[in-house]
Motif scaffolding. Structure first.
Motif: not given
Ligand SMILES: Cc1cc2nc3c(=O)[nH]c(=O)nc-3n(C[C@H](O)[C@H](O)[C@H](O)COP(=O)(O)O)c2cc1C
Length: 202
Positions: A65-70
């Motif tokens: 799952y994507a995070t804000h860091d991605d």
């Protein structure tokens, strides 16, 4: 010793039946045709209709799952969603609705972005979905990159493929294979996005 700097492009998608995932993989292949560009594929969890429902932080299969860091770390974004009533799917919208901190800091401003979608039917809203996906990206100050008509497949496709982004007509059961034109346009989208992102980052 010369060290090569690799620039990562985020391929962020949601897919329930696999068509948009297949497109994401082709977009990633196009990205990786560009020297010094690397794709980082991420997805988002489904949105639950039950307030208390929770899911594992890591999906049982497929990309994480994507995070804000991605979003922060990548130099460009390709965003892919199935069409839902002519619009992007809620899980992706939900994820973007959580990005106010990035919007406030301008973390995505100036980065290039591209979009892709899959529908059941040919006139089922590919363009409206792609444009709906552009809206949050533009609010973030991202540079929207479509597909130019120098991609001759845009003139000849009998299925998906639009100047706003790549698209696929998957049929009622979402099982129809991508046409050759649709496949080439997915790759062209990734390659164009990565080419621009690498140039802007150098
Ligand atoms: C709630 C819902 C709404 C949908 N709305 C549309 C639509 O407006 N137009 C269309 O052509 N297909 C529509 N579809 C079909 C999906 O867009 C299509 O099956 C797509 O290829 C699924 O992608 P996936 O395989 O990545 O999950 C809808 C599907 C669902 C579940």
């Amino acid at each position: 010793m010369v060290t090569t700097v690799m620039f990562e492009i985020l391929v962020l998608y949601y897919s329930r039946h696999g068509a948009t995932y297949e497109m994401a993989q082709l977009v990633a292949r196009g990205i990786e045709e560009v020297p010094n560009a690397q794709a980082r594929i991420r997805t988002v969890p489904p949105v639950s209709t039950i307030c208390e429902a929770t899911a594992d932080e890591i999906p049982s299969e497929g990309p994480p799952y994507a995070t804000h860091d991605d979003l922060r770390e990548c130099v460009g974004i390709a965003l892919g969603s199935p069409t839902r009533f002519g619009n992007m799917a809620s899980p992706l919208k939900y994820f973007f609705d959580s990005t106010s901190d990035l919007w406030l800091s301008g973390a995505l401003a100036g980065k290039p972005a591209a979009v892709f979608t899959s529908t059941s039917s040919l006139h089922g809203g590919q363009e409206s979905t792609l444009l709906s996906m552009a809206l949050p990206l533009i609010h973030h100050g991202m540079l929207f990159t479509g597909l130019p008509y120098s991609e001759i497949d845009l003139m000849h496709t009998k299925t998906g493929g639009t100047p706003y982004g790549a698209s696929h007509t998957a049929g009622a059961d979402s099982k129809r294979a991508l046409s050759d034109e649709e496949k080439r346009l997915c790759k062209a989208l990734g390659k164009r996005l990565a080419g621009i992102a690498v140039k802007l980052s150098n």
